[in-house]
Design an enzyme around this catalytic site. Structure first.
Site, PDB file in Angstrom:
ATOM      1  N   GLU A  17       0.848  -1.203   0.000  1.00  0.00           N
ATOM      2  CA  GLU A  17       0.000   0.000   0.000  1.00  0.00           C
ATOM      3  C   GLU A  17       0.876   1.242   0.000  1.00  0.00           C
ATOM      4  O   GLU A  17       1.869   1.308   0.728  1.00  0.00           O
ATOM      5  CB  GLU A  17      -0.895  -0.015   1.243  1.00  0.00           C
ATOM      6  N   THR A  48      -3.970   4.916  -1.362  1.00  0.00           N
ATOM      7  CA  THR A  48      -4.961   5.454  -0.439  1.00  0.00           C
ATOM      8  C   THR A  48      -5.649   6.689  -1.027  1.00  0.00           C
ATOM      9  O   THR A  48      -5.176   7.310  -1.985  1.00  0.00           O
ATOM     10  CB  THR A  48      -4.335   5.829   0.923  1.00  0.00           C
ATOM     11  N   HIS A  79      -8.183   3.229  -3.618  1.00  0.00           N
ATOM     12  CA  HIS A  79      -9.065   3.361  -2.460  1.00  0.00           C
ATOM     13  C   HIS A  79     -10.086   4.464  -2.759  1.00  0.00           C
ATOM     14  O   HIS A  79      -9.781   5.424  -3.476  1.00  0.00           O
ATOM     15  CB  HIS A  79      -8.288   3.757  -1.198  1.00  0.00           C
ATOM     16  N   GLY A 110     -14.345   5.716   5.286  1.00  0.00           N
ATOM     17  CA  GLY A 110     -13.506   6.877   5.584  1.00  0.00           C
ATOM     18  C   GLY A 110     -13.898   7.471   6.920  1.00  0.00           C
ATOM     19  O   GLY A 110     -14.849   7.021   7.576  1.00  0.00           O
ATOM     20  N   GLN A 176      -6.893  -4.123   8.812  1.00  0.00           N
ATOM     21  CA  GLN A 176      -6.193  -3.076   9.534  1.00  0.00           C
ATOM     22  C   GLN A 176      -4.896  -3.668  10.091  1.00  0.00           C
ATOM     23  O   GLN A 176      -4.802  -4.886  10.296  1.00  0.00           O
ATOM     24  CB  GLN A 176      -7.107  -2.594  10.682  1.00  0.00           C
TER      25      GLN A 176
END
Ligand code: FAD
Length: 289
Positions: A17, A48, A79, A110, A176
């Site tokens: 990422e 992101t 994302h 978000g 996460q």
């Protein structure tokens, strides 16, 4: 290619990422990051999406996803958040991604940023996932939380809503960050019992500085196991030592997760390709077993 098709091929998926650099960063800094990451041959790279869309950035999420897909020939995932995109924004983005051959979106809710009024067309990530699946043939992934989302009253309702998100159209989940693999293995068990059967990638963030990790932990609520607390206490004031210990910790976490049969590893690279290379290089034969 839809990312969910990468799984089930007898090896562990490995992804990275990155985030779009801020406006004050050199415009080409994203190429330095990607030049480094391409050497480790990730199965895909995700980008992101910040509050306020592309304002304040030197390149947008969509633009970077397109560079990854078309210039680096690596699968890209863009994302997208409910708070950052109206239905009209989503429609426009779906068109742009299609034109650019980007075939995957990570659908997120978000978090509201007080500097930007939130968009309100989609309340939860499940609504965004359902909308994208209904209006395009783009692959949809979503987030999950081994220790529960910070707003969830308990782990049972967290997994119940996760199941709703998968039923709404999420075909692959990315977790996460977490530091205790047992939290992840317990979470996997809860998911499988709840009938969530899509691939679930484990999110790993190497601990490189005491300050950044305390910030991350306070934002996402991940707990610090004693083994890591000891590392922070001992090496917290010695950046190079902490960096070495943090990388070793991440490698240890990844080898154990792969031994436990995890579907994939998603590395939060913080746009630091050298660290990503070091970690990926240390698990090369493990991850291709
Ligand atoms: P949701 O799945 O919508 O869940 C949010 C909360 O609502 C949870 O507590 C859930 O249990 C609950 N909930 C869900 N459905 C219902 C329902 N029907 N009724 C009641 N409660 C419900 N943020 C960014 O801004 N940009 C990014 O690029 C970004 N990338 C991320 C990547 C990953 C892998 C992860 C794990 C997180 C990322 N985030 C990002 C952070 C994310 O936006 C926040 O964690 C956010 O608070 C929750 O997003 P979500 O998509 O998981 O929300």
């Amino acid at each position: 290619m839809k990312l969910c098709e990468l799984f089930g091929q007898g090896r562990t998926v490995f992804s990275c990422e990155i985030f779009p650099p801020k406006k004050d960063a050199p415009v080409d800094s994203i190429y330095q990051t990607l030049d480094g990451l391409k050497d480790i041959r990730p199965d895909f790279i995700s980008v992101t999406f910040g509050a306020g869309g592309s304002s304040g950035l030197n390149r947008s999420t969509h633009e970077i996803a397109s560079i990854i897909q078309n210039q680096y020939h690596i699968h890209a995932m863009a994302h997208l958040t409910c708070v950052g995109a109206s239905q009209a924004d989503v429609d426009t983005l779906l068109e742009q991604l299609k034109e650019d051959g980007v075939e995957n979106i990570l659908a997120l809710r978000g978090d509201v940023n007080p500097d930007y009024p939130p968009k309100t067309d989609f309340k939860y990530a499940s609504e965004l996932a359902a909308y994208i699946r209904a209006h395009s043939d783009i692959g949809v992934s979503a987030a999950c939380y081994p220790e529960g989302h910070p707003e969830s009253p308990d782990l049972v309702s967290d997994v119940r809503y996760l199941k709703e998100k998968v039923d709404a159209g999420a075909q692959h989940l990315v977790s996460q960050l977490f530091f205790d693999n047992e939290d992840f293995f317990r979470f996997l068990e809860r998911c499988r019992i709840a009938g969530i059967d899509v691939p679930i990638e484990a999110g790993i963030m190497p601990v490189l500085s005491a300050k950044s990790i305390q910030r991350m932990v306070s934002l996402c609520g991940a707990s610090l196991p004693q083994k890591l607390t000891r590392i922070l206490a001992r090496y917290g004031d010695h950046p190079q030592a902490l960096r070495e210990a943090g990388i070793a910790y991440a490698i240890d976490q990844i080898s154990d997760l792969i031994a436990g049969g995890v579907d994939g590893i998603h590395l939060y690279t913080m746009n630091n390709p050298d660290v990503a290379k070091q970690i990926a290089g240390s698990v090369t034969s493990i991850r291709t077993l």
